[in-house]
Motif scaffolding. Structure first.
Motif, short mmCIF file in Angstrom:
data_model
loop_
_atom_site.label_atom_id
_atom_site.label_comp_id
_atom_site.label_asym_id
_atom_site.label_seq_id
_atom_site.Cartn_x
_atom_site.Cartn_y
_atom_site.Cartn_z
N GLU A 31 24.32 42.00 -1.37
CA GLU A 31 23.86 42.64 -0.15
C GLU A 31 23.22 41.65 0.81
O GLU A 31 23.10 41.91 2.01
N TYR A 38 25.78 50.58 8.89
CA TYR A 38 24.50 50.50 8.19
C TYR A 38 23.41 50.07 9.19
O TYR A 38 23.08 48.90 9.28
N PHE A 46 18.71 50.49 2.82
CA PHE A 46 20.13 50.76 3.05
C PHE A 46 20.46 52.25 2.90
O PHE A 46 21.61 52.61 2.68
N THR A 66 22.89 55.70 6.57
CA THR A 66 24.21 55.11 6.79
C THR A 66 25.19 56.14 7.34
O THR A 66 25.07 57.33 7.04
N ASP A 95 21.17 53.67 -2.95
CA ASP A 95 21.67 53.24 -1.65
C ASP A 95 22.20 51.80 -1.71
O ASP A 95 23.23 51.48 -1.12
N TYR A 148 25.96 50.41 -0.95
CA TYR A 148 26.12 49.33 0.02
C TYR A 148 26.92 48.18 -0.57
O TYR A 148 27.81 47.62 0.08
N TYR A 155 30.67 48.88 -0.61
CA TYR A 155 31.32 48.65 0.68
C TYR A 155 31.49 47.15 0.95
O TYR A 155 32.51 46.72 1.49
N VAL A 209 31.51 46.13 7.43
CA VAL A 209 30.17 46.71 7.36
C VAL A 209 29.39 46.24 8.59
O VAL A 209 29.12 45.06 8.76
N ARG A 216 26.09 46.01 10.40
CA ARG A 216 24.66 46.03 10.07
C ARG A 216 23.90 45.53 11.29
O ARG A 216 24.01 44.35 11.65
#
Length: 527
Positions: free
Chosen positions: A139, A381, A421, A424, A448, A452, A455, A462, A464
């Motif tokens: 992450e 996200y 996270f 979303t 979460d 994440y 994905y 993603v 973010r």
């Protein structure tokens, strides 16, 4: 008539001149191409040369020798030209290598340098997750976007001097973002050469919001959103700066008029917080947005009737029927509640916004949720802004301001919750295809991050980025002793981060020294 007479008089002369010119050229060509001997030109047999068969054989042999000498002379000249060409090629190659080494272009085809350069720049676009996501190991490997408007930049990396919301201080950063907006406006306002239809001229005031991120080995990606020509319609321009001039990537028409968002909220008890949430939901979701569904997954029976009454009262007063209430007689599990809320949907593919009861969102955020998700391609996200404890922030003011007045993005009022996270947006089909939540995780936290990571390990993009329309409202946090050690640690870290800023906590720690100093100052003035 005079022109025609002139042409008729000059035409014969021109023809004669052209014939004479062609004759001269033909003679010169024959003289140039005829091989020359070392002593005499051999044309016709002369008196002193033997005639007959033997004489003609001698003439043919001599002429053959002359041709061989001429060919050898040409070969020598060609070899000299090759040497010169090789020398020049090596000089050119050394110059090209100076530039191609830094770009990684092919050296074997100098004539393809321009084509190779374009291919290199476009490969940078592919590496930068413009068209497809990249599989990431953790992450922390995802490079977050930062968001910006015409006046402000909303950033994660603050250090000790920068602010979560600020005007760009550096001129190069201001110029960079202004250039992106100008190019986007130029693209929007350029007429389509294949179309005669008129379209409205776009101005900077039509710019809503942009997001951008820079990857040091690829370049900077920009996604800019503008108002469309009708309500709920938008225009998005995607730009990329690959270590050089900015490049146009996409020019999209986006129609979000019929794009529904299903907000899924897991809940247990907390009826007073749910009442506050429904006030926000009614104002932003029902009255301002109107393209929304609410799914509440409730655990247990305590305070359930009160929660249902709040939901039913809102439904009646706002004439709102797009809600689902699911009750489960089991221990609270956020992941399971969201998973059930997502799977119970039976309609067309819908955007799922996983939300908690202590979240405040704006209508602008709901649009950002739509614009940053795409079925089979993108999940969103957002990094929300988390409030500090109002009792600490506003304690010296005598009274705490209203909730709406507290929703400001400043260093003293909160922080970007970049370690969370849980909030979303994704299409239901992507959530189902990725496998949903890990239902073995119980209680608070962990589910979460697990989703994440799924994905990140997929080919989905993603997105973010910090968003200015999503807030985590402060509430006292209780970390249960029944939590697993890792979950308990995460809960305590979250609790510590929620209270106040570094400076404000420092003032609390040293408050006795500060009070003693103030007493000394007061007594010294009296004396």
């Amino acid at each position: 008539m005079m022109v025609r007479r002139g042409l008729s008089a000059w035409l014969p002369r021109v023809v004669v001149l052209l014939v004479a010119l062609c004759s001269v050229v033909s003679v010169l060509y024959m003289l140039a191409c005829t091989p020359k001997g070392t002593d005499e030109q051999l044309t016709f047999p002369r008196a002193n040369i033997p005639t007959g068969k033997e004489g003609y054989q001698a003439i043919l042999q001599e002429r053959e020798e002359q041709h061989r000498n001429y060919i050898n002379s040409l070969k020598k000249q060609i070899a000299q030209l090759k040497d010169k060409l090789q020398e020049r090629s090596e000089q050119l190659k050394s110059v090209q290598d100076h530039y191609t080494d830094s770009l990684g272009l092919e050296r074997n085809n100098p004539e393809k340098t321009h084509t190779d350069l374009l291919e290199f720049l476009r490969s940078q676009i592919d590496k930068a997750e413009v068209h497809a996501g990249a599989k990431l190991p953790t992450e922390y490997a995802a490079v977050p976007f930062e968001s910006f408007t015409l006046q402000k930049v909303y950033q994660l990396e603050m250090g000790l001097t920068r602010h979560p919301e600020e005007k760009p201080v550096r001129k190069d950063k201001r110029d960079e973002l202004a250039e992106a907006i100008e190019l986007a406006l130029e693209t929007l306002n350029s007429l389509d050469s294949n179309s005669n239809t008129q379209h409205p001229m776009y101005a900077a005031s039509d710019f809503i919001e942009g997001i951008y991120r820079t990857e040091k080995d690829k370049g900077t990606l920009y996604e800019l959103t503008f108002k469309g020509d009708r309500p709920h319609k938008f225009r998005r321009i995607v730009l990329f700066r690959p270590f050089g001039p900015i490049m146009k990537v996409k020019n999209e028409n986006l129609n979000m008029a019929s794009t529904l968002i299903n907000i899924v909220v897991p809940l247990a008890k907390r009826a007073s917080k749910f009442r506050q949430f429904m006030q926000n939901f009614r104002e932003m979701g029902i009255e301002q947005d109107g393209r929304i569904h609410l799914t509440v997954v409730y655990f247990g029976k305590e305070q359930m009737n009160e929660v249902k009454t709040i939901l039913e009262n809102t439904s009646k007063s706002a004439n709102f029927k797009n809600f689902t209430f699911i009750q489960l007689n089991e221990e609270f599990s956020r992941g399971k509640g969201l998973d059930i809320g997502a799977r119970v949907w039976k309609g067309n593919n819908v955007i799922l916004f996983f939300c908690d009861v202590d979240i405040y969102f704006t209508a602008e955020f709901l649009n950002a949720c739509r614009l940053n998700t795409q079925s089979g391609k993108k999940v969103f996200y957002p990094v929300l802004f988390s409030q500090y404890n109002p009792a600490i922030i506003y304690g010296h003011h005598g009274s705490i301001p209203s909730l709406e007045q507290q929703l400001v993005i400043k260093k003293e009022t909160g922080f970007w919750r970049d370690f969370g996270f849980g909030m979303t947006c994704q299409y239901r089909s992507d959530f189902i295809n990725i496998g949903g939540f890990d239902l073995d995780i119980k209680g608070w936290g962990g589910e979460d991050v697990h989703l994440y990571r799924k994905y990140l390990h997929s080919n989905l993009i993603v997105v973010r980025t910090p968003v200015r329309g999503l807030f985590h409202l402060w509430h006292e946090k209780h970390c249960l002793d029944t939590l697993a050690p890792e979950q308990y640690k995460m809960c305590m870290q979250s609790k510590a981060m929620n209270e106040a800023s570094h400076g404000q906590l420092g003032m609390l720690v040293f408050r006795h020294e500060i009070e003693a100093h103030l007493r000394k100052q007061t007594s010294s003035k009296k004396t």
